[in-house]
Design a protein around this motif. Structure first.
Motif, PDB file in Angstrom:
ATOM      1  N   ARG A  88       2.536   1.693  -3.402  1.00 23.56           N
ATOM      2  CA  ARG A  88       1.384   2.242  -4.602  1.00 23.56           C
ATOM      3  C   ARG A  88       1.468   3.753  -4.187  1.00 23.56           C
ATOM      4  O   ARG A  88       1.318   4.393  -5.146  1.00 23.56           O
ATOM      5  CB  ARG A  88       0.204   1.424  -4.241  1.00 23.56           C
ATOM      6  CG  ARG A  88      -1.076   1.864  -5.053  1.00 23.56           C
ATOM      7  CD  ARG A  88      -0.582   1.806  -6.733  1.00 23.56           C
ATOM      8  NE  ARG A  88      -0.246   0.317  -7.100  1.00 23.56           N
ATOM      9  CZ  ARG A  88       0.194   0.138  -8.416  1.00 23.56           C
ATOM     10  NH1 ARG A  88       0.382   1.164  -9.207  1.00 23.56           N
ATOM     11  NH2 ARG A  88       0.493  -1.204  -8.744  1.00 23.56           N
ATOM     12  N   LYS A  89       1.320   4.120  -2.878  1.00 21.73           N
ATOM     13  CA  LYS A  89       0.961   5.568  -2.658  1.00 21.73           C
ATOM     14  C   LYS A  89       2.513   6.488  -3.088  1.00 21.73           C
ATOM     15  O   LYS A  89       2.236   7.450  -3.684  1.00 21.73           O
ATOM     16  CB  LYS A  89       0.924   5.851  -1.148  1.00 21.73           C
ATOM     17  CG  LYS A  89      -0.574   5.364  -0.434  1.00 21.73           C
ATOM     18  CD  LYS A  89      -0.714   5.762   0.856  1.00 21.73           C
ATOM     19  CE  LYS A  89      -1.891   5.443   1.202  1.00 21.73           C
ATOM     20  NZ  LYS A  89      -2.209   5.375   2.647  1.00 21.73           N
ATOM     21  N   HIS A  90       3.413   5.905  -2.852  1.00 16.69           N
ATOM     22  CA  HIS A  90       4.699   6.573  -3.321  1.00 16.69           C
ATOM     23  C   HIS A  90       4.800   6.607  -4.878  1.00 16.69           C
ATOM     24  O   HIS A  90       5.470   7.615  -5.632  1.00 16.69           O
ATOM     25  CB  HIS A  90       5.968   5.915  -2.820  1.00 16.69           C
ATOM     26  CG  HIS A  90       6.285   6.247  -1.288  1.00 16.69           C
ATOM     27  ND1 HIS A  90       6.960   7.612  -1.037  1.00 16.69           N
ATOM     28  CD2 HIS A  90       6.304   5.628  -0.182  1.00 16.69           C
ATOM     29  CE1 HIS A  90       6.952   7.436   0.233  1.00 16.69           C
ATOM     30  NE2 HIS A  90       6.407   6.522   0.930  1.00 16.69           N
ATOM     31  N   GLU A 144       0.862  -1.148  -0.020  1.00 13.19           N
ATOM     32  CA  GLU A 144      -0.047   0.035   0.000  1.00 13.19           C
ATOM     33  C   GLU A 144       0.886   1.260  -0.065  1.00 13.19           C
ATOM     34  O   GLU A 144       0.541   2.259  -0.687  1.00 13.19           O
ATOM     35  CB  GLU A 144      -0.974   0.022   1.342  1.00 13.19           C
ATOM     36  CG  GLU A 144      -2.009   1.166   1.261  1.00 13.19           C
ATOM     37  CD  GLU A 144      -2.825   1.147   2.382  1.00 13.19           C
ATOM     38  OE1 GLU A 144      -2.900   2.092   2.832  1.00 13.19           O
ATOM     39  OE2 GLU A 144      -3.235  -0.109   3.012  1.00 13.19           O
ATOM     40  N   GLU A 178       2.332   6.561  -6.838  1.00 16.38           N
ATOM     41  CA  GLU A 178       1.189   7.559  -7.395  1.00 16.38           C
ATOM     42  C   GLU A 178       1.739   9.152  -7.013  1.00 16.38           C
ATOM     43  O   GLU A 178       1.662   9.859  -7.803  1.00 16.38           O
ATOM     44  CB  GLU A 178      -0.088   7.448  -6.532  1.00 16.38           C
ATOM     45  CG  GLU A 178      -1.116   6.054  -6.862  1.00 16.38           C
ATOM     46  CD  GLU A 178      -1.879   5.601  -5.955  1.00 16.38           C
ATOM     47  OE1 GLU A 178      -2.220   6.567  -4.999  1.00 16.38           O
ATOM     48  OE2 GLU A 178      -2.470   4.612  -6.253  1.00 16.38           O
ATOM     49  N   ARG A 179       2.308   9.239  -5.862  1.00 20.56           N
ATOM     50  CA  ARG A 179       3.172  10.592  -5.788  1.00 20.56           C
ATOM     51  C   ARG A 179       3.862  10.918  -6.820  1.00 20.56           C
ATOM     52  O   ARG A 179       3.914  12.079  -7.484  1.00 20.56           O
ATOM     53  CB  ARG A 179       3.543  10.719  -4.463  1.00 20.56           C
ATOM     54  CG  ARG A 179       3.937  12.041  -3.930  1.00 20.56           C
ATOM     55  CD  ARG A 179       4.323  12.106  -2.639  1.00 20.56           C
ATOM     56  NE  ARG A 179       3.174  11.536  -1.539  1.00 20.56           N
ATOM     57  CZ  ARG A 179       3.565  10.552  -0.551  1.00 20.56           C
ATOM     58  NH1 ARG A 179       4.672  10.226  -0.516  1.00 20.56           N
ATOM     59  NH2 ARG A 179       2.558  10.226   0.129  1.00 20.56           N
TER      60      ARG A 179
END
Length: 138
Positions: free
Chosen positions: A7-9, A4, A11-12
């Motif tokens: 994925r956030k990194h 998770e 997306e950033r």
């Protein structure tokens, strides 16, 4: 360490790519462009570390060392350590109000292309890790 977070990194970094692309074309904003390129690469290195359950530190130089290790282990196709350090120097120059000649000599559009390619590679790494986790949990 988690998928998770990976994925956030990722997306950033993709959001930062959008800013990089905008900053690379007329009217160009080299300072914003190089700053966002730098942070996007850092986010990509962290995304890979998270996907591979590797320890990372909130330090620019440690992330560069991690980039070197990821290349040495053949997790990433390229060693981005020198690239990170150079981008960090460029970013510092503009942050302190002294954008040097080195920044004015940069092809900002090449930053966009290289970053897009790296995001695609990291997307594959994170995606593969997610698929492996689904198989283990499914």
């Amino acid at each position: 360490m988690s998928l998770e977070a990976a994925r956030k990194h990722l997306e950033r970094a993709s959001q930062q790519l959008e800013r990089v692309a905008t900053d690379a074309w007329e009217p160009v904003d080299p300072a914003s462009c190089v700053t966002n390129v730098f942070y996007a690469y850092e986010n990509l290195i962290v995304a890979v570390a998270e996907a591979k359950n590797l320890t990372w530190a909130k330090n620019h130089y440690k992330k560069a060392e991690l980039a070197k290790e990821l290349a040495r282990e053949k997790i990433l196709s390229k060693d981005f350590s020198d690239h990170l350090l150079r981008l960090n120097d460029l970013r510092k120059d503009v942050s302190y109000g002294e954008p040097g000649m080195e920044l004015s000599d940069q092809d900002l559009e090449s930053f966009v292309t290289e970053l897009e390619e790296t995001i695609e590679e990291v997307e594959g790494i994170v995606g593969n890790s997610e698929e492996e986790a689904d198989k283990e949990n499914g």
